[in-house]
Scaffold this active site. Sequence first.
Site, PDB file in Angstrom:
ATOM      1  N   GLY A 299     -86.063   8.771  46.597  1.00 52.91           N
ATOM      2  CA  GLY A 299     -85.983   8.125  47.898  1.00 52.91           C
ATOM      3  C   GLY A 299     -84.659   7.410  48.053  1.00 52.91           C
ATOM      4  O   GLY A 299     -84.006   7.484  49.088  1.00 52.91           O
ATOM      5  N   MET A 301     -81.462   5.077  45.393  1.00 52.99           N
ATOM      6  CA  MET A 301     -81.040   4.696  44.043  1.00 52.99           C
ATOM      7  C   MET A 301     -80.191   3.444  44.113  1.00 52.99           C
ATOM      8  O   MET A 301     -79.241   3.374  44.893  1.00 52.99           O
ATOM      9  CB  MET A 301     -80.279   5.870  43.412  1.00 52.99           C
ATOM     10  CG  MET A 301     -79.716   5.568  42.034  1.00 52.99           C
ATOM     11  SD  MET A 301     -81.035   5.213  40.827  1.00 52.99           S
ATOM     12  CE  MET A 301     -80.201   4.046  39.776  1.00 52.99           C
ATOM     13  N   ASN A 303     -77.830   1.937  42.550  1.00 55.39           N
ATOM     14  CA  ASN A 303     -76.521   1.762  41.919  1.00 55.39           C
ATOM     15  C   ASN A 303     -75.899   0.442  42.360  1.00 55.39           C
ATOM     16  O   ASN A 303     -75.834   0.147  43.559  1.00 55.39           O
ATOM     17  CB  ASN A 303     -75.583   2.901  42.313  1.00 55.39           C
ATOM     18  CG  ASN A 303     -76.256   4.236  42.237  1.00 55.39           C
ATOM     19  OD1 ASN A 303     -76.681   4.655  41.185  1.00 55.39           O
ATOM     20  ND2 ASN A 303     -76.390   4.895  43.385  1.00 55.39           N
ATOM     21  N   GLU A 336     -84.424  -1.471  46.868  1.00 55.86           N
ATOM     22  CA  GLU A 336     -83.151  -1.232  46.167  1.00 55.86           C
ATOM     23  C   GLU A 336     -82.379  -2.528  45.970  1.00 55.86           C
ATOM     24  O   GLU A 336     -81.741  -2.727  44.940  1.00 55.86           O
ATOM     25  CB  GLU A 336     -82.303  -0.212  46.929  1.00 55.86           C
ATOM     26  CG  GLU A 336     -82.982   1.138  47.154  1.00 55.86           C
ATOM     27  CD  GLU A 336     -83.626   1.708  45.908  1.00 55.86           C
ATOM     28  OE1 GLU A 336     -83.062   1.535  44.805  1.00 55.86           O
ATOM     29  OE2 GLU A 336     -84.721   2.300  46.022  1.00 55.86           O
TER      30      GLU A 336
HETATM   31 ZN   LIG Z   1     -86.773   1.495  42.113  1.00 60.03          ZN
END
Ligand SMILES: [Zn+2]
Length: 927
Positions: A299, A301, A303, A336
């Site tokens: 879905g 990420m 980073n 996130e």
């Molecule tokens: Zn997660």
Amino acid sequence: MRLLLLLVSSWAVLGLALADSSYNYFRLPTALRPLKYNLRVLTHLEDPENLRFEGNVKILFKVLENTKNITLHSKNLTIDNSLITLRDTSSANKKYCFSGTEVIPAHDFFVMRICEELVAGQVYELTMPFAADLNRQLEGYYRSSYNDPETNKTRWLSITQFEPASARLAFPCFDEPNYKAPFVVTLGYHKRFNGLSNMPVKEIKPNEQIADYIWCEFEESVPMSTYLIAYSVNDFTHKPSTLPNSTLFRTWARPNAIEQCDYAAEVGPKVLQYYEELFGIKFPLPKIDQIAIPDFSAGAMENWGLVTYREIALLYSAKHSSLADKQRVASVIAHELAHQWFGNLVTMKWWTDLWLNEGFATYVASLGVDKINPEWRSMAQESLSNLLVIFRKDALESSHPISRPIELVNEISESFDQISYQKGSTVLRMMHMFMGDDSFRSGIQNYLQKFSYGNAEQDNLWESLTEAAHKFKALPKSFDIKRIMDSWTLQTGYPIINITRDYSAGSAKLSQERYLLNTQILRAQRGGCWWVPLSYTTQAEQDFANTGPKAWMECSSSGEALPKTISGLPGKDQWILFNTQMSTLYKVNYDERNWKLLIDTLINGDFERIHVINRAQLIDDALYLAWTGEQNYDIAMQLLEYLRREREYLPWKSAFENLKRIKNIIGQTPNFEFFKRYLQKLIVPIYEHLNGLNDTFIDIEQQDQVLLKTMVGNWACQYQVADCVPTAQAYYQAWRNEPEPDKRNPVPINLRQTVYCTSIRHGNDVDWQFLWTRYKNSNVAAEKRTILSSLGCTREVWLLQHYLALTFEPKQGIRKQDSMWAFQAVAYNEIGFHLARDYFMTNVDFIYKFYNPITKDMSRLLPPFSEQTFLQSDFDEFRNFVTEHRSSLKGLEQAIQQTLETMLTNVQWKNRNYGQVSVSIRSLIDK
Ligand SMILES: [Zn+2]
Ligand SMILES: *[C@@H]1O[C@H](CO)[C@@H](O)[C@H](O)[C@H]1NC(C)=O
Ligand SMILES: *[C@@H]1O[C@H](CO)[C@@H](O)[C@H](O)[C@H]1NC(C)=O
Ligand SMILES: *[C@@H]1O[C@H](CO)[C@@H](O)[C@H](O)[C@H]1NC(C)=O
Ligand SMILES: *[C@@H]1O[C@H](CO)[C@@H](O)[C@H](O)[C@H]1NC(C)=O
Ligand SMILES: *[C@@H]1O[C@H](CO)[C@@H](O)[C@H](O)[C@H]1NC(C)=O
Ligand SMILES: *[C@@H]1O[C@H](CO)[C@@H](O)[C@H](O)[C@H]1NC(C)=O
């Protein structure tokens, strides 16, 4: 019992096939520790036939034990051994030679043997060149593309996806989460592109060798794990955020989707500010970019500083996205951004504790969304929806503990499942509710402070929380969080608590055992003991606000469940109700009298005084107990009758989730007729209350009523309630009559799924073709997804076959990342089910290759089979099939196991309950 044995043995065979490699050093040797990476990557995006990158990594590392080799991760990279260099960083600046290199593919190891021993305490510098194609596999450093409508040309871009173990596909590195180091990234590319990475740009210089190319160097990062590195070369545009005093925040998308970035640009910084306050730690990087990638497997990420998303998870179009789509965007962004602390700042030591990342991000995200949009009441929605998922998943014997040993890479991937996310989140919510807000927050803040830029295990978290709980007197001194929480995170499953009241003594006896769907498992084998905070209220009191424990179910030191007696309860004319707001993951069974009292209040009494989450709980518990035979379906079905009075979203959600399971079986039998009439009778009052499919959205004040109307509309049309089907068809016809249907769509946004599906189901191939054309022309990911799910609703066999073929032919327009939505839509259709099953079984080798190496996406094709198979012969056939095709199901062992077990429980249900349910339903429809 016999079936189960077969099941276990087939599983053992499937599991062993992967683990029997004789080389078992799956972890890197611990002799070296990276201190800093300098990474240079040159990306070529001009020639579509030759999309590739080449680069050079300089790793500064410290030797902890003398060693004559350097082992690090590298996968699918071309490395010119003659250009590898090694020198020490002392003043001698000595160069070292290599006696050889070795590749160990099973573990993605690249081993360099050094002529001389490296000495503990010294720091060395290793330089390695590497090159590879930008792959099509959606992991590592890969390619993505979109069509530019102005020129009708394909535009290429590059992007990374490294979690859990794919940084090694992009550059040689110590690819384990505990090896944190600062990174200096420099990207080379044609000057018409943008380069993005975790940190802000430091300097841009022309490339001396290649005309029109530049080198873009980014600032040095904070120490971070390799799986959080990210970079991209693209020609996107961005939208800046404008929240005052916020970290610099930009939202990126392909140019023709930039107007769909407003919402994400607004939500992101708001949530980030809330977290800074909640955690008491400022976001440590100077900026955050969030970017929507056209081809993306997960879905999103997290980073660090460069968060990547699927388009559907970041982009929002007021003209095309439903409320549920909007809530998903907020929730994914909040997830996130929560990771920027839980995961990025403090990282799990090893993937065993993946849940510390995922459970926390999931839970904290629900706090974040609730904070910025309290009017959605999303906290209750998400809590219930997590519970509903976990009650089912974790009632399988083939489930697994939240925290479990992990060795191989494919086991890491399998851990990104609902147990890590939803169960992780559910047990954190439980803790929050029994500890109270102050001590929970304080414990979390201390934990994050203490392990910033480092790695931690769950025991570290338990220590911080125990300290806080004792300090705030939220827990008796004799209790510690580890003891309580180990019973939830190290043990598979959840308990059912039996409550047997003694009405004259005013007491109740409580006992617990593991709840399992498979009824052939003997009681003696269930076992298990959980530390359960007990909250309850009585009919006179009805205090649903206090979720703190009034008592605890405890376990002996050897892990045996201890029975519990509670006194001071009311007499025989009053019910008691346990698990206030369902703070804890357990099912409750009462004696018959207590059930009757509860049902009486629901049906005839002041049912709205029972908390809405507990109404959902009563429905779910009653239907589960009936499913597994602890209770009669008569009682459960009587309880459901109260739904004719229910006007809230959560109880209906709970009911539909359960009724769907019954429908999946009964829908394939002659008694479906009665089930259908029963459901019609149940749904009519709420359907009329919500004005059916009429466009009354503008008058709805309570936002979750929008979701309720969407959900009820969907069921009403499936069961042909009142004017549902003709109304849906009228909307669709109006759309078809539009001269420019891609520009104007008269169907209310929140009803599109229902309207499309119903019209395709009752329509012809011209209707289908019309929708397929809209799919191809749509510029909005959410709309595309809605259409994909609706195209599977047709009942024309040839169209379904045609659609299945399109699904796995990306050139025709369905991206690989979306293929499972199309497949699922066909497979959940009662006619498509058999076609999809045949297609899967015939083409399994091809499908495996299609998804490889992202087996997670392939496993999403399985639930429709597990949920709709209920005949012993079909179960046997599927089991034989998986045994014969092990090599094409590698990496799906866990999913297959759960599929088989679910099928088995359906077989049991059909044999045990089908007759009884049919009788109950018939008596109710005649009433
Ligand atoms: Zn997660
Ligand atoms: C490399 O050296 C380390 C430390 O001396 C050792 O543990 C490891 O087994 C060696 N690996 C190989 C493949 O030789
Ligand atoms: C690895 O390389 C092989 C051969 O070049 C290629 O077929 C495969 O797709 C690559 N795998 C990934 C994940 O890039
Ligand atoms: C865009 O190009 C494709 C082939 O490259 C062609 O089939 C299609 O008709 C073109 N679309 C438009 C709107 O020109
Ligand atoms: C932004 O920060 C400044 C200085 O810290 C402060 O004076 C100002 O009130 C803040 N503005 C907002 C809107 O929070
Ligand atoms: C719970 O109650 C059920 C049905 O009354 C009974 O069969 C079961 O043995 C009880 N379980 C425990 C752990 O007491
Ligand atoms: C929808 O509106 C039409 C026209 O006003 C009305 O006749 C119909 O009863 C309404 N349907 C429902 C379910 O409210």
